[in-house]
Scaffold this motif. Structure first.
Motif, PDB file in Angstrom:
ATOM      1  N   THR A 124      31.546  57.545  14.786  1.00 15.93           N
ATOM      2  CA  THR A 124      32.247  57.090  15.986  1.00 15.93           C
ATOM      3  C   THR A 124      31.638  57.720  17.236  1.00 15.93           C
ATOM      4  N   LEU A 125      31.223  58.979  17.112  1.00 19.93           N
ATOM      5  CA  LEU A 125      30.526  59.640  18.228  1.00 19.93           C
ATOM      6  C   LEU A 125      29.227  58.910  18.544  1.00 19.93           C
ATOM      7  N   ALA A 126      28.539  58.429  17.503  1.00 26.99           N
ATOM      8  CA  ALA A 126      27.300  57.677  17.717  1.00 26.99           C
ATOM      9  C   ALA A 126      27.560  56.442  18.569  1.00 26.99           C
ATOM     10  N   LEU A 127      28.693  55.774  18.339  1.00 23.06           N
ATOM     11  CA  LEU A 127      29.047  54.618  19.166  1.00 23.06           C
ATOM     12  C   LEU A 127      29.272  55.038  20.615  1.00 23.06           C
ATOM     13  N   SER A 128      29.917  56.172  20.801  1.00 15.49           N
ATOM     14  CA  SER A 128      30.179  56.645  22.161  1.00 15.49           C
ATOM     15  C   SER A 128      28.882  57.023  22.874  1.00 15.49           C
ATOM     16  N   ILE A 129      27.945  57.634  22.143  1.00 17.38           N
ATOM     17  CA  ILE A 129      26.653  57.990  22.735  1.00 17.38           C
ATOM     18  C   ILE A 129      25.899  56.719  23.127  1.00 17.38           C
ATOM     19  N   ALA A 130      25.920  55.715  22.238  1.00 12.35           N
ATOM     20  CA  ALA A 130      25.244  54.443  22.542  1.00 12.35           C
ATOM     21  C   ALA A 130      25.913  53.754  23.724  1.00 12.35           C
ATOM     22  N   GLU A 131      27.244  53.792  23.764  1.00 13.65           N
ATOM     23  CA  GLU A 131      27.989  53.167  24.859  1.00 13.65           C
ATOM     24  C   GLU A 131      27.733  53.882  26.177  1.00 13.65           C
ATOM     25  N   HIS A 132      27.512  55.196  26.107  1.00 10.82           N
ATOM     26  CA  HIS A 132      27.266  56.000  27.309  1.00 10.82           C
ATOM     27  C   HIS A 132      26.007  55.542  28.039  1.00 10.82           C
ATOM     28  N   GLY A 133      25.074  54.922  27.311  1.00 10.61           N
ATOM     29  CA  GLY A 133      23.849  54.428  27.942  1.00 10.61           C
ATOM     30  C   GLY A 133      24.105  53.315  28.937  1.00 10.61           C
ATOM     31  N   GLY A 134      25.219  52.622  28.806  1.00  9.24           N
ATOM     32  CA  GLY A 134      25.603  51.595  29.756  1.00  9.24           C
ATOM     33  C   GLY A 134      24.584  50.483  29.917  1.00  9.24           C
ATOM     34  N   ALA A 135      24.538  49.927  31.118  1.00 10.84           N
ATOM     35  CA  ALA A 135      23.637  48.806  31.393  1.00 10.84           C
ATOM     36  C   ALA A 135      22.178  49.198  31.250  1.00 10.84           C
ATOM     37  N   GLY A 136      21.857  50.469  31.565  1.00 12.74           N
ATOM     38  CA  GLY A 136      20.461  50.901  31.473  1.00 12.74           C
ATOM     39  C   GLY A 136      19.910  50.862  30.065  1.00 12.74           C
ATOM     40  N   ALA A 137      20.777  50.937  29.060  1.00 11.84           N
ATOM     41  CA  ALA A 137      20.318  50.934  27.674  1.00 11.84           C
ATOM     42  C   ALA A 137      20.214  49.520  27.095  1.00 11.84           C
ATOM     43  N   VAL A 138      20.733  48.525  27.814  1.00 13.29           N
ATOM     44  CA  VAL A 138      20.797  47.170  27.269  1.00 13.29           C
ATOM     45  C   VAL A 138      19.423  46.597  26.890  1.00 13.29           C
ATOM     46  N   PRO A 139      18.387  46.690  27.752  1.00 14.03           N
ATOM     47  CA  PRO A 139      17.093  46.113  27.362  1.00 14.03           C
ATOM     48  C   PRO A 139      16.568  46.661  26.034  1.00 14.03           C
ATOM     49  N   SER A 140      16.673  47.970  25.845  1.00 13.31           N
ATOM     50  CA  SER A 140      16.204  48.566  24.598  1.00 13.31           C
ATOM     51  C   SER A 140      17.079  48.146  23.427  1.00 13.31           C
ATOM     52  N   GLN A 141      18.384  48.100  23.634  1.00 11.60           N
ATOM     53  CA  GLN A 141      19.296  47.705  22.557  1.00 11.60           C
ATOM     54  C   GLN A 141      19.087  46.246  22.165  1.00 11.60           C
ATOM     55  N   VAL A 142      18.853  45.402  23.145  1.00 14.37           N
ATOM     56  CA  VAL A 142      18.611  43.986  22.860  1.00 14.37           C
ATOM     57  C   VAL A 142      17.309  43.822  22.085  1.00 14.37           C
ATOM     58  N   ARG A 143      16.287  44.599  22.463  1.00 14.73           N
ATOM     59  CA  ARG A 143      15.024  44.521  21.723  1.00 14.73           C
ATOM     60  C   ARG A 143      15.204  44.975  20.278  1.00 14.73           C
ATOM     61  N   THR A 144      16.050  45.982  20.073  1.00 18.69           N
ATOM     62  CA  THR A 144      16.331  46.424  18.711  1.00 18.69           C
ATOM     63  C   THR A 144      17.000  45.312  17.912  1.00 18.69           C
ATOM     64  N   LEU A 145      17.937  44.616  18.545  1.00 21.29           N
ATOM     65  CA  LEU A 145      18.576  43.476  17.876  1.00 21.29           C
ATOM     66  C   LEU A 145      17.544  42.418  17.507  1.00 21.29           C
ATOM     67  N   GLU A 146      16.594  42.182  18.397  1.00 24.97           N
ATOM     68  CA  GLU A 146      15.547  41.188  18.108  1.00 24.97           C
ATOM     69  C   GLU A 146      14.702  41.609  16.917  1.00 24.97           C
ATOM     70  N   LEU A 147      14.356  42.886  16.858  1.00 26.03           N
ATOM     71  CA  LEU A 147      13.552  43.376  15.732  1.00 26.03           C
ATOM     72  C   LEU A 147      14.334  43.305  14.427  1.00 26.03           C
ATOM     73  N   LEU A 148      15.623  43.620  14.472  1.00 28.71           N
ATOM     74  CA  LEU A 148      16.458  43.521  13.277  1.00 28.71           C
ATOM     75  C   LEU A 148      16.608  42.066  12.839  1.00 28.71           C
ATOM     76  N   GLU A 149      16.704  41.179  13.817  1.00 27.63           N
ATOM     77  CA  GLU A 149      16.804  39.750  13.515  1.00 27.63           C
ATOM     78  C   GLU A 149      15.510  39.238  12.892  1.00 27.63           C
ATOM     79  N   ALA A 150      14.373  39.668  13.438  1.00 29.58           N
ATOM     80  CA  ALA A 150      13.076  39.237  12.912  1.00 29.58           C
ATOM     81  C   ALA A 150      12.854  39.734  11.483  1.00 29.58           C
ATOM     82  N   SER A 151      13.435  40.895  11.165  1.00 28.42           N
ATOM     83  CA  SER A 151      13.270  41.437   9.810  1.00 28.42           C
ATOM     84  C   SER A 151      14.225  40.806   8.800  1.00 28.42           C
ATOM     85  N   GLY A 152      15.126  39.944   9.274  1.00 34.99           N
ATOM     86  CA  GLY A 152      16.077  39.283   8.389  1.00 34.99           C
ATOM     87  C   GLY A 152      17.367  40.042   8.177  1.00 34.99           C
TER      88      GLY A 152
END
Length: 509
Positions: A124-152
Motif C-alpha cells: 500500500t505504501l508503494a501505491l502512495s509513493i507512486a501516487e506521490h509522483g503526480g502528473a510528473g510521473a505520468v509519462p513514465s508510468q504510461v510508457r510502462t503500461l505500454e511495455l507491459l501491454e506489448a509483452s502481453g
C-alpha cells in the motif's frame, strides 16, 4: 469510511461502464458518483467495478482495488505452503516429529501474521509513493503500461485503463494516475520483475542466502536453515521478495525505464538493484525513513528522493558491470573502490558538487529529516558515479582514489558537474524526452570514464593535467559555451545536448 463486501456492488455512473456484469438480485447497487464516503475498503473481491474505483478516485475518494485490499489471504496461504515444504522434508528425513512440527506451527502463528501484514503495508505504501509522483510521473508510468501491454501482460479493456493518449492528457490538467490504476501498474510490474528474477536462480548466490532465510519465521531460520536453503521453491521465493522490494521502494516504472535507457534486460536491472542495495546499505536508509517522526507527505518525499538517487546508481552499475549477472562478482568488483572513495568523499568533491550537496542538506533539514537520513541521502548524491570509477580502477588495476581525482579534475576543467546537475533537474514531458535526458546524463559521466580508460601509464592524474595544458585554448572555448548556457538561467535540453556533444569532440582529442 465505507467497506464494500458481500451483497454490495458499486458501479460507475456512465452507461458504458455500468454494463460490466450484473450483480446478484439481492445486491445493493450504488453509483460511484453518489457515494458520500471518503474512503472505500473492499472486504470482498469484485465488490466494485474498476471503472467505479477510478471514478470514485477522480472525484476525491480514496480506494485501492480488491486484489490490494484482500491480498493478505493469498499472502498467508503462500507463507503456509512455503513453511510446510521444508518442515515436511524434515519430518520425512526423521529430524522432526509430527507433534513438534505442529507445536512449531502454532508458535509461529503471530510472526507469520506480522510478515503478511508487513507485506500488505509495504504494498500500500508503494501505491502512495507512486501516487506521490503526480502528473510528473505520468509519462513514465504510461510508457510502462505500454511495455507491459506489448509483452502481453496487460489488457487495458480488462483492467479498465484508458489509452495512452487519454492518460497523457492528465499532465496538462496536473493530474496523475489514480490509485486503482496504479494498483494495476504496480502488480503487473512486480510480476514482470518476478519472472525475470526467477530466471536468475538467485538462491544459488551465497550473498543472498540471508535474504532467503529472512523470508521465514525466526524459529525456522536456524533450526531448519539447511531445509530452507534446499527449498524446492527457493528461487521463486527470493524472486518474489526482490521484485516486491524493487517496486515498493523505487516505484513501478524504474526497472522498465532502465531497460530502455541502458539497453539492459530486466534480469540485469534486478542484479544492479541487489548490488546497490547491499553496497550502499539502502535497506538501512529505508528503515530510517520508515521510522522517522515526520508527516506522511514528508515521508513520501524522502522515499522519492532516495529513489531518485538509487535509480542513478543502478544506471551506473548497469554500465560499469559489463553485462555481468552475478551479484557476488559485481560486489567483489565494486566494493574495494567504493569503500575507499566513500571514506574520502568529503575531501574529494569540488565546489559545484559541494554547493549542491549543501543545498540538498538544507532542504532535507527544512523538511524535518533526521541527521542520519539527511546524511544518508546527501552521501548517495556525493557518491554519484562511484561505480563507474570503481569498476574502471579495478579492471585497469589502478588506485581508486587516483582515478576518482582524475575523473573529478576532468569534470572541473570542463564544467561538466554543472551540466550534470542541470540534467538531473529536468522533468521529461514524454518517453522520448526521458530517453534523451537519460542519454545526456549517461554521456556526461561516460565521456570522462572513456577518456580515462584510454589513458596510458599508471599516473592518470598527471595524464589529465598534461591533456589540459595541451588543449588549454580549446578548453577555454568550451567553457565559454558552458558559461553561455549558464547565463540563460534555465538551460534547455538542446543546450545541454550541445554541451555534451562538444565535450565528446574535445575529449576525443
Amino acid at each position: 469510511i465505507w467497506f464494500g463486501g458481500i451483497g454490495t456492488y458499486v458501479k460507475a455512473s456512465t452507461q458504458a461502464n455500468s454494463a460490466v456484469g450484473d450483480p446478484a438480485n439481492d445486491a445493493l447497487r450504488v453509483d460511484a458518483r453518489d457515494l458520500r464516503a471518503k474512503v472505500i475498503g473492499e472486504g470482498a473481491n469484485l465488490a466494485i467495478t474498476q471503472a467505479a474505483r477510478i471514478e470514485f478516485s477522480t472525484h476525491g475518494g480514496r480506494c485501492n482495488t480488491d486484489f490490494i485490499d484482500n491480498s493478505a489471504g493469498v499472502d498467508c496461504s503462500d507463507n503456509e505452503v512455503n513453511i510446510k515444504i521444508p518442515l515436511n522434508r524434515e519430518m520425512r528425513e526423521g529430524r522432526l516429529e509430527l507433534e513438534a512440527r505442529n507445536a512449531l506451527l502454532a508458535r509461529m502463528t503471530d510472526e507469520v501474521s506480522e510478515l503478511v501484514l508487513e507485506d500488505n503495508r509495504l504494498q500500500t505504501l508503494a501505491l502512495s509513493i507512486a501516487e506521490h509522483g503526480g502528473a510528473g510521473a505520468v509519462p513514465s508510468q504510461v510508457r510502462t503500461l505500454e511495455l507491459l501491454e506489448a509483452s502481453g501482460r496487460l489488457d487495458r479493456r480488462v483492467e479498465g485503463l484508458e489509452t495512452s493518449d487519454v492518460l497523457l492528457r492528465r499532465v496538462s490538467d496536473n493530474r496523475g494516475l489514480t490509485r486503482p490504476e496504479l494498483a494495476v501498474l504496480v502488480s503487473l510490474s512486480k510480476l514482470s520483475l518476478q519472472d525475470a528474477a526467477e530466471q536468475l536462480k538467485l538462491a544459488d548466490e551465497p550473498l543472498l542466502h540471508e535474504q532467503l532465510l529472512a523470508a521465514f519465521p525466526k524459529p525456522m531460520q536456524e533450526a531448519q536453515s539447511d531445509a530452507i536453503l534446499a527449498h524446492r521453491l527457493r528461487h521463486e521465493i527470493l524472486a518474489t521478495k526482490v521484485a516486491n522490494r524493487i517496486v515498493n521502494r523505487l516505484g513501478p516504472s524504474v526497472a522498465l525505464d532502465l531497460t530502455e535507457e541502458e539497453g539492459a534486460s530486466l534480469g540485469q536491472v534486478v542484479i544492479a538493484f541487489l548490488v546497490a542495495e547491499r553496497l550502499l546499505q539502502l535497506d538501512k536508509l529505508w528503515e530510517r525513513i520508515e521510522a522517522a517522526e515526520v508527516s506522511e507527505q514528508v515521508r513520501l518525499e524522502l522515499f522519492a528522493l532516495a529513489g531518485q538517487s538509487a535509480r542513478s546508481h543502478l544506471g551506473d552499475i548497469l554500465r560499469a558491470g559489463g553485462g555481468e549477472t552475478s551479484v557476488s562478482k559485481l560486489v567483489a568488483l565494486f566494493e574495494p573502490g567504493l569503500a575507499k572513495v566513500n571514506a574520502a568523499a568529503r575531501g574529494l568533491i569540488r565546489d559545484e558538487v559541494r554547493a549542491e550537496a549543501t543545498s540538498r542538506r538544507e532542504r532535507l533539514e527544512a523538511l524535518g529529516a533526521s541527521a542520519e537520513i539527511t546524511g544518508g541521502l546527501v552521501k548517495l548524491y556525493e557518491l554519484d558515479g562511484v561505480f563507474g570509477v570503481a569498476g574502471l580502477a579495478a579492471r585497469k588495476e589502478l588506485d581508486e582514489l587516483a582515478v576518482t581525482r582524475a575523473y573529478i579534475r576532468l569534470g572541473e576543467a570542463l564544467g561538466l558537474d554543472w551540466a550534470q546537475g542541470q540534467i538531473a533537474r529536468f522533468r521529461p514531458a514524454d518517453a522520448w524526452e526521458r530517453l534523451l535526458v537519460a542519454g545526456l546524463a549517461r554521456d556526461m559521466e561516460q565521456l570522462r570514464l572513456d577518456w580515462l580508460s584510454r589513458s596510458r601509464g599508471e599516473d592518470v592524474e598527471a595524464a589529465v593535467e598534461r591533456w589540459a595544458e595541451r588543449h588549454a585554448e580549446r578548453i577555454k572555448q568550451f567553457r565559454q559555451l558552458v558559461a553561455r548556457a549558464r547565463l540563460t538561467g534555465s538551460p534547455t535540453v538542446p543546450m545541454l545536448a550541445q554541451v555534451a556533444n562538444q565535450a565528446r569532440i574535445l575529449l576525443s582529442r
